[in-house]
Design an enzyme around this catalytic site. Structure first.
Site, mmCIF file in Angstrom:
data_model
loop_
_atom_site.group_PDB
_atom_site.id
_atom_site.type_symbol
_atom_site.label_atom_id
_atom_site.label_comp_id
_atom_site.label_asym_id
_atom_site.label_seq_id
_atom_site.Cartn_x
_atom_site.Cartn_y
_atom_site.Cartn_z
ATOM 1 N N CYS A 152 0.983 10.812 9.047
ATOM 2 C CA CYS A 152 2.695 11.431 9.695
ATOM 3 C C CYS A 152 4.201 11.296 9.494
ATOM 4 O O CYS A 152 3.908 10.379 8.205
ATOM 5 C CB CYS A 152 1.952 9.541 10.494
ATOM 6 S SG CYS A 152 3.125 8.861 11.117
ATOM 7 N N ARG B 44 5.924 -7.554 12.648
ATOM 8 C CA ARG B 44 4.820 -7.402 13.096
ATOM 9 C C ARG B 44 3.458 -8.020 13.423
ATOM 10 O O ARG B 44 3.785 -9.405 12.883
ATOM 11 C CB ARG B 44 3.837 -5.503 12.155
ATOM 12 C CG ARG B 44 4.301 -5.252 12.063
ATOM 13 C CD ARG B 44 4.050 -3.593 11.228
ATOM 14 N NE ARG B 44 3.019 -3.991 9.882
ATOM 15 C CZ ARG B 44 2.089 -2.759 9.777
ATOM 16 N NH1 ARG B 44 1.884 -2.149 10.151
ATOM 17 N NH2 ARG B 44 1.650 -4.002 8.495
ATOM 18 N N GLU C 176 0.647 -4.098 12.959
ATOM 19 C CA GLU C 176 1.490 -3.129 13.818
ATOM 20 C C GLU C 176 0.726 -3.068 15.175
ATOM 21 O O GLU C 176 -0.984 -2.805 15.368
ATOM 22 C CB GLU C 176 1.439 -1.611 13.091
ATOM 23 C CG GLU C 176 2.062 -0.899 14.700
ATOM 24 C CD GLU C 176 2.491 0.978 14.240
ATOM 25 O OE1 GLU C 176 3.571 1.337 14.561
ATOM 26 O OE2 GLU C 176 1.740 1.184 13.358
ATOM 27 N N ARG D 8 -5.214 5.888 0.652
ATOM 28 C CA ARG D 8 -4.334 4.744 0.788
ATOM 29 C C ARG D 8 -4.741 4.115 -0.829
ATOM 30 O O ARG D 8 -6.156 3.201 -0.334
ATOM 31 C CB ARG D 8 -4.763 3.742 2.081
ATOM 32 C CG ARG D 8 -4.034 4.719 3.801
ATOM 33 C CD ARG D 8 -2.934 4.532 3.508
ATOM 34 N NE ARG D 8 -2.923 5.415 4.769
ATOM 35 C CZ ARG D 8 -1.639 4.510 6.007
ATOM 36 N NH1 ARG D 8 -2.466 3.621 6.528
ATOM 37 N NH2 ARG D 8 -1.563 5.710 6.304
ATOM 38 N N THR E 12 6.146 9.422 10.123
ATOM 39 C CA THR E 12 7.167 8.171 9.815
ATOM 40 C C THR E 12 7.045 6.725 8.133
ATOM 41 O O THR E 12 7.077 6.277 8.039
ATOM 42 C CB THR E 12 6.333 7.137 10.743
ATOM 43 O OG1 THR E 12 5.186 6.813 10.749
ATOM 44 C CG2 THR E 12 6.507 7.290 12.083
ATOM 45 N N GLU F 251 -6.596 7.728 7.531
ATOM 46 C CA GLU F 251 -5.599 8.525 8.091
ATOM 47 C C GLU F 251 -5.080 9.658 6.912
ATOM 48 O O GLU F 251 -4.455 10.640 7.324
ATOM 49 C CB GLU F 251 -4.042 7.675 8.565
ATOM 50 C CG GLU F 251 -3.183 8.098 8.952
ATOM 51 C CD GLU F 251 -1.713 7.395 9.847
ATOM 52 O OE1 GLU F 251 -0.716 7.779 9.788
ATOM 53 O OE2 GLU F 251 -2.509 6.522 9.975
ATOM 54 N N ARG G 76 3.999 0.438 2.521
ATOM 55 C CA ARG G 76 4.329 -0.172 2.820
ATOM 56 C C ARG G 76 4.452 -1.784 2.093
ATOM 57 O O ARG G 76 2.635 -1.916 1.829
ATOM 58 C CB ARG G 76 3.836 -0.757 4.756
ATOM 59 C CG ARG G 76 3.766 -1.654 5.138
ATOM 60 C CD ARG G 76 3.044 -1.587 6.574
ATOM 61 N NE ARG G 76 3.491 -0.788 6.881
ATOM 62 C CZ ARG G 76 4.495 -0.305 8.414
ATOM 63 N NH1 ARG G 76 5.428 -1.682 8.251
ATOM 64 N NH2 ARG G 76 4.828 0.454 9.284
ATOM 65 N N ARG H 211 0.554 -1.009 -0.192
ATOM 66 C CA ARG H 211 -0.365 -0.262 0.182
ATOM 67 C C ARG H 211 1.068 1.366 -0.005
ATOM 68 O O ARG H 211 2.439 1.058 0.500
ATOM 69 C CB ARG H 211 -0.985 0.372 1.112
ATOM 70 C CG ARG H 211 -0.522 0.190 2.159
ATOM 71 C CD ARG H 211 0.229 1.227 2.783
ATOM 72 N NE ARG H 211 0.360 1.412 4.564
ATOM 73 C CZ ARG H 211 1.217 2.607 4.849
ATOM 74 N NH1 ARG H 211 1.806 3.511 4.313
ATOM 75 N NH2 ARG H 211 1.213 2.317 5.978
#
Length: 342
Positions: free
Chosen positions: A258, A296, A301, A216, A260, A212, A267, A113
């Protein structure tokens, strides 16, 4: 930017924000707001409400990365383990890689994704109801204009009654409210209004709208053919890029709520059954670290490993290309399967 009063400084427990946001720096930055009205107090609200946050800060728009750079930049460099002179590597080309598990003995699924945000809207934690609806309309138009080979169906959650929506949730065809970290940041406001999901005709590609991040884009198949999944994802990204203006910075790559996720904002992961390596986690961790991967839980997560099914994914997103990420994952999973067999 205009000066505004700020909230009192708070002490965090173990987040990156605790390490990099001093009281002096907080007092220097709390005066400022981005042009969309986002402040440092809003940025760290989730970290204050959740002292166990890993990062503790969200960007509210593109401008946040410059406005709050004195704290965001060191957090980015720390989290992503970046060397001096770092920058985003933009290369993304279709891959040619053999199927990792042609007998489907170990791998349950391959999933990749990416997150994308649109330039002309604030990020999800900083959006009004009207902005969410306008963004959904913009994205829906882009999805409706996809070429035939990529086409599918978009479902707006706002058009569903409670029973219909819950049915989609159970089938995994809708996404639930975000977790407590996202909730504290404001990402769950007005849920499920302005949210929706696109599913391609072949069921390989999905697009989540207003989770988020604005988008996505997800590709997934129930096997170990990483190249096929990666290439289908690239095709969708390129098609949407023709009509949607994604938030991008030459140094930082694709910008996300975010910090990160910036860079490739990608990912790539496999769900893999490892009943022997589950009993030798130290060995599994050695293999994953050697290939820049992370372990994970089964559901991602902050979840536990169930029935020896691990989620193995890339640990790096910034400073390397998307193709390097895929090659790392492919080589690492290959080594993991060999170890499990031996």
């Amino acid at each position: 930017m205009k000066a505004e009063p700020g909230l009192p400084f708070h002490v965090f427990s173990r987040s990156k924000i605790k390490q990099h946001l001093t009281l002096k720096l907080y007092n220097d930055l709390k005066k400022f707001r981005t042009s969309s009205g986002y402040s440092l107090d809003q940025a760290i609200k989730s970290g204050i409400g959740n002292p166990d946050s890993t990062i503790g800060i969200y960007a509210g728009d593109i401008e946040s990365y410059d406005c709050f750079a004195p704290v965001l930049r060191p957090i980015i460099e720390d989290y992503h383990h970046l060397n001096p002179g770092w920058s985003h590597k933009p290369d993304i080309q279709e891959a040619v890689l053999p199927d990792l598990d042609p007998t489907q003995t170990f791998i349950r699924s391959s999933r990749i994704r990416v997150a994308r945000n649109l330039c002309r809207f604030p990020f999800s934690c900083n959006m009004t109801k009207a902005q969410r609806l306008a963004l959904e309309k913009t994205v829906k138009q882009a999805l409706n204009n996809l070429p035939e080979r990529l086409s599918g169906t978009y479902t707006s959650f706002s058009d569903l009654n409670e029973k219909q929506f819950n049915s989609l949730l159970k089938k995994g065809q809708a996404f639930p409210k975000g977790d407590r970290f996202m909730d504290a940041a404001g990402m769950n406001r007005d849920y499920p209004l302005g949210r929706g999901i696109f599913i391609s005709r072949d069921k390989v590609v999905r697009v989540w709208v207003n989770e988020e991040d604005h988008l996505r884009i997800i590709a997934q198949r129930p096997n170990g053919d990483l190249a096929y999944v990666f290439n289908r994802l690239i095709q969708m990204i390129r098609a949407l890029d023709e009509t949607l203006d994604f938030a991008f910075d030459r140094e930082k790559g694709f910008l996300t709520a975010c910090p990160t996720n910036i860079g490739t904002a990608m990912r790539a992961s496999v769900h893999i059954h490892l009943e022997k390596l589950e009993k030798n986690l130290a060995f599994l961790e050695t293999i994953t670290k050697d290939h820049h991967l992370q372990i994970r839980g089964t559901e991602g997560e902050k979840t536990a490993v169930e029935k020896a099914i691990f989620d193995i994914s890339n640990a790096r997103r910034l400073g390397i290309s998307a193709n390097t990420i895929i090659n790392d994952l492919h080589g690492g999973v290959q080594a993991i399967i060999q170890a499990e067999q031996n």
